[in-house]
Enzyme design. Structure first.
Site, PDB file in Angstrom:
ATOM      1  N   THR A 106     -12.729   6.187  16.827  1.00 14.54           N
ATOM      2  CA  THR A 106     -12.283   4.882  16.356  1.00 14.54           C
ATOM      3  C   THR A 106     -13.323   4.330  15.397  1.00 14.54           C
ATOM      4  OG1 THR A 106     -11.668   2.609  16.958  1.00 14.54           O
ATOM      5  CG2 THR A 106     -13.320   3.679  18.328  1.00 14.54           C
ATOM      6  N   CYS A 117     -11.946  -9.303  10.420  1.00 12.76           N
ATOM      7  CA  CYS A 117     -11.048  -8.468  11.224  1.00 12.76           C
ATOM      8  C   CYS A 117     -11.775  -7.308  11.902  1.00 12.76           C
ATOM      9  CB  CYS A 117      -9.901  -7.947  10.365  1.00 12.76           C
ATOM     10  SG  CYS A 117     -10.435  -6.962   8.957  1.00 12.76           S
ATOM     11  N   SER A 173       0.465   4.237   1.611  1.00 17.09           N
ATOM     12  CA  SER A 173       0.463   5.160   2.747  1.00 17.09           C
ATOM     13  C   SER A 173       1.842   5.236   3.386  1.00 17.09           C
ATOM     14  CB  SER A 173      -0.567   4.712   3.795  1.00 17.09           C
ATOM     15  OG  SER A 173      -0.120   3.546   4.470  1.00 17.09           O
ATOM     16  N   ARG A 175       0.860  -1.179   0.000  1.00 15.82           N
ATOM     17  CA  ARG A 175       0.000   0.000   0.000  1.00 15.82           C
ATOM     18  C   ARG A 175       0.902   1.237   0.000  1.00 15.82           C
ATOM     19  NH1 ARG A 175      -3.332  -0.744   5.248  1.00 15.82           N
ATOM     20  NH2 ARG A 175      -4.212   1.263   4.632  1.00 15.82           N
ATOM     21  N   THR A 221      -3.666  11.798   9.097  1.00 18.62           N
ATOM     22  CA  THR A 221      -4.984  12.415   8.949  1.00 18.62           C
ATOM     23  C   THR A 221      -5.772  12.357  10.243  1.00 18.62           C
ATOM     24  OG1 THR A 221      -5.042  11.819   6.603  1.00 18.62           O
ATOM     25  CG2 THR A 221      -7.143  12.361   7.647  1.00 18.62           C
ATOM     26  N   ARG A 222      -5.742  11.199  10.901  1.00 12.82           N
ATOM     27  CA  ARG A 222      -6.515  11.045  12.128  1.00 12.82           C
ATOM     28  C   ARG A 222      -5.971  11.931  13.252  1.00 12.82           C
ATOM     29  NH1 ARG A 222      -6.955   4.573  12.624  1.00 12.82           N
ATOM     30  NH2 ARG A 222      -5.398   4.573  10.956  1.00 12.82           N
ATOM     31  N   ARG A 228     -11.556   7.869  10.135  1.00 10.90           N
ATOM     32  CA  ARG A 228     -10.852   7.088   9.128  1.00 10.90           C
ATOM     33  C   ARG A 228      -9.700   7.904   8.571  1.00 10.90           C
ATOM     34  NH1 ARG A 228     -13.006   3.569   5.852  1.00 10.90           N
ATOM     35  NH2 ARG A 228     -10.806   3.236   5.372  1.00 10.90           N
ATOM     36  N   GLY A 229      -8.916   7.263   7.716  1.00 17.77           N
ATOM     37  CA  GLY A 229      -7.761   7.919   7.115  1.00 17.77           C
ATOM     38  C   GLY A 229      -6.474   7.375   7.699  1.00 17.77           C
ATOM     39  N   ASN A 230      -5.345   7.768   7.096  1.00 19.59           N
ATOM     40  CA  ASN A 230      -4.072   7.315   7.636  1.00 19.59           C
ATOM     41  C   ASN A 230      -3.819   7.993   8.988  1.00 19.59           C
ATOM     42  OD1 ASN A 230      -2.936   9.911   7.086  1.00 19.59           O
ATOM     43  ND2 ASN A 230      -2.519   9.271   4.990  1.00 19.59           N
ATOM     44  N   LYS A 275      -2.890  -7.905  10.894  1.00 21.11           N
ATOM     45  CA  LYS A 275      -4.267  -7.713  11.351  1.00 21.11           C
ATOM     46  C   LYS A 275      -5.213  -7.349  10.206  1.00 21.11           C
ATOM     47  CE  LYS A 275      -3.820  -2.839  12.811  1.00 21.11           C
ATOM     48  NZ  LYS A 275      -4.868  -2.248  11.976  1.00 21.11           N
ATOM     49  N   ASP A 276      -4.660  -6.903   9.058  1.00 24.32           N
ATOM     50  CA  ASP A 276      -5.487  -6.554   7.903  1.00 24.32           C
ATOM     51  C   ASP A 276      -5.752  -7.733   6.978  1.00 24.32           C
ATOM     52  OD1 ASP A 276      -5.568  -3.880   8.697  1.00 24.32           O
ATOM     53  OD2 ASP A 276      -3.813  -3.334   7.508  1.00 24.32           O
ATOM     54  N   SER A 319     -13.201   0.952  14.894  1.00 23.37           N
ATOM     55  CA  SER A 319     -13.088  -0.464  15.237  1.00 23.37           C
ATOM     56  C   SER A 319     -14.213  -0.905  16.170  1.00 23.37           C
ATOM     57  CB  SER A 319     -11.739  -0.725  15.911  1.00 23.37           C
ATOM     58  OG  SER A 319     -11.728  -1.956  16.596  1.00 23.37           O
ATOM     59  N   LEU A 320     -15.007  -1.876  15.732  1.00 25.73           N
ATOM     60  CA  LEU A 320     -16.055  -2.414  16.594  1.00 25.73           C
ATOM     61  C   LEU A 320     -15.461  -3.079  17.834  1.00 25.73           C
ATOM     62  CD1 LEU A 320     -18.602  -4.024  14.073  1.00 25.73           C
ATOM     63  CD2 LEU A 320     -18.704  -1.784  15.173  1.00 25.73           C
ATOM     64  N   ARG A 321     -14.301  -3.710  17.675  1.00 18.95           N
ATOM     65  CA  ARG A 321     -13.644  -4.334  18.833  1.00 18.95           C
ATOM     66  C   ARG A 321     -13.331  -3.297  19.891  1.00 18.95           C
ATOM     67  NH1 ARG A 321      -8.488  -4.189  20.309  1.00 18.95           N
ATOM     68  NH2 ARG A 321      -7.915  -3.277  18.297  1.00 18.95           N
ATOM     69  N   ARG A 322     -12.725  -2.187  19.484  1.00 14.95           N
ATOM     70  CA  ARG A 322     -12.351  -1.162  20.453  1.00 14.95           C
ATOM     71  C   ARG A 322     -13.581  -0.549  21.113  1.00 14.95           C
ATOM     72  NH1 ARG A 322      -7.786   0.915  16.264  1.00 14.95           N
ATOM     73  NH2 ARG A 322      -6.019  -0.273  17.111  1.00 14.95           N
TER      74      ARG A 322
END
Length: 330
Positions: free
Chosen positions: A131, A247, A14, A12, A158-159, A153-155, A84-85, A133-136
Site C-alpha cells: 500500500t 488526502c 485509466s 483521467r 498493475t498492482r 503504485r499504478g492502476n 477521495k482524490d 497509503s499512510l492512513r492504511r
C-alpha cells in the site's frame, strides 16, 4: 437546451477512471436526454509519477491539477473524480456541483494466491502488505502490529499483477469500490470493518466538478446529487479541512445515516505513523426529513458537523500527531 449542444467531460484515462466517468455520463444522459456528452481524457501527475509514494511527490492535487487546468480554460465543461482524490480546498472559481450516491466505502484485503482461503489475521508476523497509503499503514499498525509495508503504485491492474506474479507482497490493501467497479469482486479476500478500519474521506463516492460561474452546466449536474451522501461527505471533508490534512495523512472516517432513527453519525480517528497514538471522536445529529432537505441544507448541516468533529479532534490531541507526521514526511 438545444439538441446540438455538446458537453465535454474531463476524465483521467485509466480503466477505472473511464468506467467511473462512463457511469456518471450515463446518469447525466438519462437526466438530460437532449444533451450529448463527450469524454476527453488526460493523465495527471499522480498517473505519470509511479516510482514514489504519493506523499513524497509534494503536492495535494495529484489526480486533479491537469484536469482543473483544462476546466479553467474551457477545454472541458465538467470533471468526474473519485471524491477521495479531491483536495478539501478547490481552485478559485471551481465547485463540486454533485456528489453521487456512495458505493461501498470500505477497504478490502486482496491476498496473494498462496494464501487463498486465509484472512489478514491469519497471516504470519513479518508478512508484507502492499500500500502507498499512510492512513492504511498507520491504522493497520495500530490494530494488527507485526506486518511490513512496501509501496505499490499504478492502476489496479498493475498492482494486482505485481501481487500475483511475484513474492514481493503477501497482500494488498485496496478500496472495495474500485475493485467492484472493475468487476473484480472475486479478488476480495475480505472487507475490513469500517468501524475498526476507517476509510479515507470521500472514499466510495464519485463527484462532479465544474466552474462556479456556469449555471447551465451546474443545472445539468445537480440531479445526480444523493442527499445522504452529500451530507455525510460534506461532513467528512469539513473535518479533514479543519485538521489541515491532505488526502494522504492518517485520518480515517466512518459515516452513516440511519433512515429509521433519522440520525447521521460521523466518527473519525487520527493515528500516528507507528500506530501507537490514536485520537478518536464521534458526532451524531438527528436530521429530520433528510430526503426533503435542499442540497444547500444538506451541505450546510454536514459542514457544521464536520467543523465540530475536526475541532474536537484537535482539542483531544490530533494537532500534535499531525504536526509530527508533517515533520517526518516533508
Amino acid at each position: 437546451m438545444a439538441e446540438s449542444i455538446i458537453v465535454k467531460v474531463g476524465s483521467r484515462s485509466s480503466e477505472l477512471a473511464m468506467i467511473q466517468t462512463k457511469s456518471v455520463v450515463a446518469a447525466l444522459e438519462k437526466a438530460n436526454p437532449s444533451v450529448k456528452f463527450e469524454i476527453i481524457t488526460m493523465d495527471t501527475i499522480g498517473d505519470k509519477v509511479q516510482d514514489r509514494a504519493l506523499q513524497k511527490i509534494g503536492q495535494t492535487n495529484l489526480f486533479t491539477k491537469e484536469l482543473e487546468k483544462a476546466l479553467a480554460i474551457g477545454e472541458v465543461d465538467l470533471l468526474v473524480h473519485s471524491l477521495k482524490d479531491v483536495p478539501t480546498t478547490l481552485p478559485d472559481g471551481m465547485i463540486l456541483a454533485a456528489i453521487c450516491k456512495r458505493e461501498d466505502p470500505s477497504d478490502a484485503v486482496v491476498l496473494h494466491p498462496k494464501w487463498h482461503g486465509k484472512s489478514l489475521e491469519s497471516l504470519p508476523q513479518g508478512s508484507v502488505i502492499g500500500t502507498s497509503s499512510l492512513r492504511r499503514i498507520a491504522l493497520m499498525r495500530s490494530i494488527r502490529p507485526g506486518f511490513e509495508f512496501q509501496t505499490v503504485r499504478g492502476n489496479l491492474n498493475t498492482r494486482l499483477k505485481k501481487l500475483d506474479e511475484s513474492d514481493q507482497y503477501d497482500a494488498l490493501l485496496l478500496a472495495t469500490a474500485g475493485l467492484q467497479r472493475l468487476g473484480w469482486d472475486d479478488r476480495i479476500s475480505q472487507r475490513l470493518d469500517n468501524s475498526v478500519f476507517m476509510y479515507a474521506v470521500g472514499q466510495g463516492a464519485l463527484t462532479i466538478e465544474t466552474r462556479s460561474n456556469d449555471p447551465r452546466i451546474i443545472s445539468l449536474i445537480k440531479p445526480l446529487n444523493d442527499k445522504p451522501t452529500l451530507l455525510m461527505c460534506s461532513a467528512e471533508r469539513a473535518c479533514l479541512l479543519n485538521l489541515g490534512g491532505g488526502c494522504s495523512v492518517p485520518v480515517g472516517i466512518n459515516s452513516s445515516y440511519n433512515s429509521t432513527t433519522a440520525v447521521v453519525s460521523v466518527e473519525c480517528v487520527v493515528c500516528s505513523l507507528d500506530g501507537g497514538k490514536r485520537v478518536y471522536h464521534l458526532i451524531e445529529k438527528p436530521v429530520a426529513n433528510l430526503p426533503g432537505l435542499s442540497l444547500e441544507e444538506c451541505h450546510s448541516i454536514g459542514e457544521t458537523m464536520g467543523n465540530e468533529l475536526g475541532m474536537e479532534l484537535l482539542h483531544k490531541g490530533a494537532k500534535a500527531i499531525l504536526a509530527d507526521i508533517k515533520e517526518v514526511t516533508n
